[in-house]
Design a protein around this motif. Sequence first.
Motif, PDB file in Angstrom:
ATOM      1  N   ALA A 319       7.035  75.517  33.796  1.00 42.22           N
ATOM      2  CA  ALA A 319       5.341  75.322  34.820  1.00 42.22           C
ATOM      3  C   ALA A 319       4.536  75.734  35.097  1.00 42.22           C
ATOM      4  O   ALA A 319       2.988  75.251  35.221  1.00 42.22           O
ATOM      5  CB  ALA A 319       6.215  75.614  36.270  1.00 42.22           C
ATOM      6  N   HIS A 323       0.940  74.076  35.449  1.00 42.35           N
ATOM      7  CA  HIS A 323      -0.382  73.626  36.272  1.00 42.35           C
ATOM      8  C   HIS A 323      -1.671  74.675  35.798  1.00 42.35           C
ATOM      9  O   HIS A 323      -2.332  74.215  35.367  1.00 42.35           O
ATOM     10  CB  HIS A 323       0.250  74.294  37.662  1.00 42.35           C
ATOM     11  N   ALA A 365      13.043  72.910  39.326  1.00 40.73           N
ATOM     12  CA  ALA A 365      11.853  72.210  39.852  1.00 40.73           C
ATOM     13  C   ALA A 365      10.844  71.713  39.115  1.00 40.73           C
ATOM     14  O   ALA A 365      10.245  71.982  37.972  1.00 40.73           O
ATOM     15  CB  ALA A 365      11.037  73.349  40.861  1.00 40.73           C
ATOM     16  N   ASP A 367       8.312  68.722  37.883  1.00 42.53           N
ATOM     17  CA  ASP A 367       6.948  67.347  38.252  1.00 42.53           C
ATOM     18  C   ASP A 367       6.720  66.374  37.335  1.00 42.53           C
ATOM     19  O   ASP A 367       7.096  66.697  36.082  1.00 42.53           O
ATOM     20  CB  ASP A 367       5.604  66.949  39.044  1.00 42.53           C
ATOM     21  N   ILE A 370       5.429  68.968  34.089  1.00 39.93           N
ATOM     22  CA  ILE A 370       6.034  69.944  33.751  1.00 39.93           C
ATOM     23  C   ILE A 370       7.486  68.949  32.913  1.00 39.93           C
ATOM     24  O   ILE A 370       7.420  69.460  31.811  1.00 39.93           O
ATOM     25  CB  ILE A 370       7.437  70.343  34.558  1.00 39.93           C
ATOM     26  N   SER A 388      15.384  68.900  43.842  1.00 36.40           N
ATOM     27  CA  SER A 388      13.307  68.886  43.380  1.00 36.40           C
ATOM     28  C   SER A 388      14.046  67.389  43.357  1.00 36.40           C
ATOM     29  O   SER A 388      13.304  66.721  43.688  1.00 36.40           O
ATOM     30  CB  SER A 388      13.140  69.239  41.846  1.00 36.40           C
ATOM     31  N   ALA A 510       3.578  65.760  41.500  1.00 38.70           N
ATOM     32  CA  ALA A 510       2.812  67.751  41.207  1.00 38.70           C
ATOM     33  C   ALA A 510       3.232  67.603  43.059  1.00 38.70           C
ATOM     34  O   ALA A 510       3.107  69.763  43.072  1.00 38.70           O
ATOM     35  CB  ALA A 510       1.544  67.528  40.805  1.00 38.70           C
ATOM     36  N   TYR A 513       5.762  69.370  44.395  1.00 43.85           N
ATOM     37  CA  TYR A 513       6.360  71.101  43.629  1.00 43.85           C
ATOM     38  C   TYR A 513       6.857  71.892  44.589  1.00 43.85           C
ATOM     39  O   TYR A 513       5.181  72.360  45.469  1.00 43.85           O
ATOM     40  CB  TYR A 513       5.729  71.690  42.791  1.00 43.85           C
ATOM     41  N   ARG A 518       4.867  77.921  43.272  1.00 43.40           N
ATOM     42  CA  ARG A 518       3.744  77.841  42.254  1.00 43.40           C
ATOM     43  C   ARG A 518       2.884  79.383  42.491  1.00 43.40           C
ATOM     44  O   ARG A 518       1.652  79.512  41.542  1.00 43.40           O
ATOM     45  CB  ARG A 518       2.648  76.656  42.945  1.00 43.40           C
TER      46      ARG A 518
END
Length: 764
Positions: A319, A323, A365, A367, A370, A388, A510, A513, A518
């Motif tokens: 992740a 990100h 988790a 998105d 990822i 998720s 996204a 998440y 994060r």
Amino acid sequence: MAEAADFRGTRPSPARRWLRRTASAVLGAPLLAGLLAVPAAGAAPAAEPAKAPTGSRTVDVSLNTLSPSVPTEDDTLTVSGTLTNKGKETISSAEVDLRVGPRLSGRGEVDDSAKRSGYLPGADPVTVGDKYTVKFPKLAKGISQDFTLTVPVDKLGLDDPGVYQLGVSVSGRTTTAPYEQVLGIGRSFLPWQPEASDSRTKLTFLWPLIASPHVTAETRSDEQQTPVFANDDLAKELAPGGRLEQMVSLGSRLPVTWVVDPDLLASVAAMAGKYEVESGDTTVPGKNQNVARQWLTALEKVVEDGKVIALPFADPDLASIAHRGKNVSGTLSRLQNASAVAATTVETILHVKPSTDFAWPVNGAVDSSIVDVATSAGAHNVIARSDSFRETAGLPYTPTSARPIGGGTTAVVADARLSTLFDGDMSRAGAATLAVQRFLAQTLALTEQAPDNERSIVVAPPRMPTAAQAQTMARALEGLSGNRWTQPLDLVSAAEVKPDPKATAKVPRAAAYPKKLRAQELPTQAFQDIRTTQSSLDSFETILTQPERVVTPFGNAVNRSMSTSWRGQALEAQQYRDAVRDYLQSLTSEVQLIKKSDVTLSGRSATIPVTVQNKLVQGVDRLVLKLTSDNIRLKFNDDGSMAELPVSIAGGHSQSVKFDTATSANGRAQVTARLYTEDGTQYGEEMTFTVKVSEVTPTVLLVIAGGLLLLVLAGIRMYSHRKRAVASDTANGDGDGPEQPSDPTPDTGPESGAPSGTGEKVDR
């Protein structure tokens, strides 16, 4: 169901019995309250009662053991625990009762029952009977008392298979409330499946062997390259009773899928040999080789017939990369490298061929970014989690885990309820027992949702379970050992199960998440730091004669810098990256230019030496030394103001590189020396010195020649005088023979790193 149980020859159903008991209690309560409330004739009005105790939360009831977890008809159920009076008064005539029923319908009711804390008449189970109680004359405030209740299972009134509420209540009186009331209750669950069901759920339980990084980038200069550990904490986890020892010991007898970080295996393998541990500004020898060897031997034996999933080396944070890191050049290639070395590491150490086809983001988790990062590293299966991948079709049951999400990629969606049951502090007996019973209850309730629809469910527990969590997970799986409503399945097979067409297969956006996750990610600066270190490593590698001695330990350290275990440890992560960078810089600076003082040229042409020193153990080559002058009157090799020569130096030695120069006039020139790799990248720091050109005139030459002639004549005279003296001594017999000159001083080998003397002069 309840009506069917009332036919002749059958026992009343637990629901009917519970209803009758509850009705009696409800009808009797007002009458009792009325009798207590009527004052004696002629008595004064009752004063306002003192503040009553805190009701059903006055006594904390902890259910520490429940055995067996999944009983059969011939078993005896034993429940033990602890009562703690949290009120301000002593409780008298305390009575501990076991309560059972009613049968819960569905996973939601199991969750609701687990959330309740106080006693709620009509909703909580009823007592089994006065025969199975424990009595205490009093419970003093702040004091704990242990209890044990034992009841034959056939006395519990369990009929239809399913999940039943189980409770232990304590009732009693206090000075301010001198009537019997429930003052505390502890709840649990009793799965009832006396015979194997016709339809069973396929259950996959991940068993992770993952640890935080312990090995530094530093190695000793010996042949074995003795590794240096930041601390010896890993040995504590491997020792008997330690977290990792418990994972292997407990997992050896369970039907689980092993999920392994290859870095852990590499670290333990390094510890099994000679290793050192940082201690202040120095290092000390490590002493836990036997612990490491025993752990590796036990693990190798356990996994020889099992399924092993190898994560990318050092378990990189997918992740964070997706990100914050993927746009930093080189990040994705390093992730691919971590995936490439995973299989080799596991196969070399454990001698089994692992599957490297799975990616496991933090907490499952995901998105789309990822998923893209995971697939770019070669994974075709992403371990997600149902909190998720939320269901949107309103299914009345939990669907199969495998979901096709496009591009040949499968999301293996672990069940969030089951996966998070062991997250808490399992060192408390009551919490561990409740987690076990909830796990068993949830799996049975899940199977009963759609008994004609066999499904495949995956459980992804904490990434790095504590020893207590591992023990609790093992107890939960042991409760399923009879395979009455589940059957084990490995993760590779679970990913290949036919998916449920109604299950959600859309990857979350996204924005979905979790913000908390994060906030724990590695920052972009971390990946920029890693890029800088990698760039320095790439440059350093090109000049080494044995690059593998540096590339392997530093490459592993760079991968560790991206580890998932750094989440929530920003400072520690930064310190690790800084340590890797600083140590690499200390190595690269071992190859350097020796500082020169000013040089004076006594003529129109001369040779200028520049010394390059190599303090490394291994040799360096493919280096180029370049000299440039800021004065066009000083030329190198008669062709310009710049010259370059190759450099190749053995380990622990220096090399003097000589440049021919020519000048057309007196004056000064600033000369800069720089080292470069073959691809033109500057290596190390540049060095500058001044060249002074002073032409020698004929008059000066005559004076110098005269002086030289006088020196020669004086030398001849001294030699003749010495020869006559030696001959005289020999003739008289009092000498030992002519004196022998000493051995010549070697002209090769290490040179001093100190700068040359002031005013270095270079003659023609």
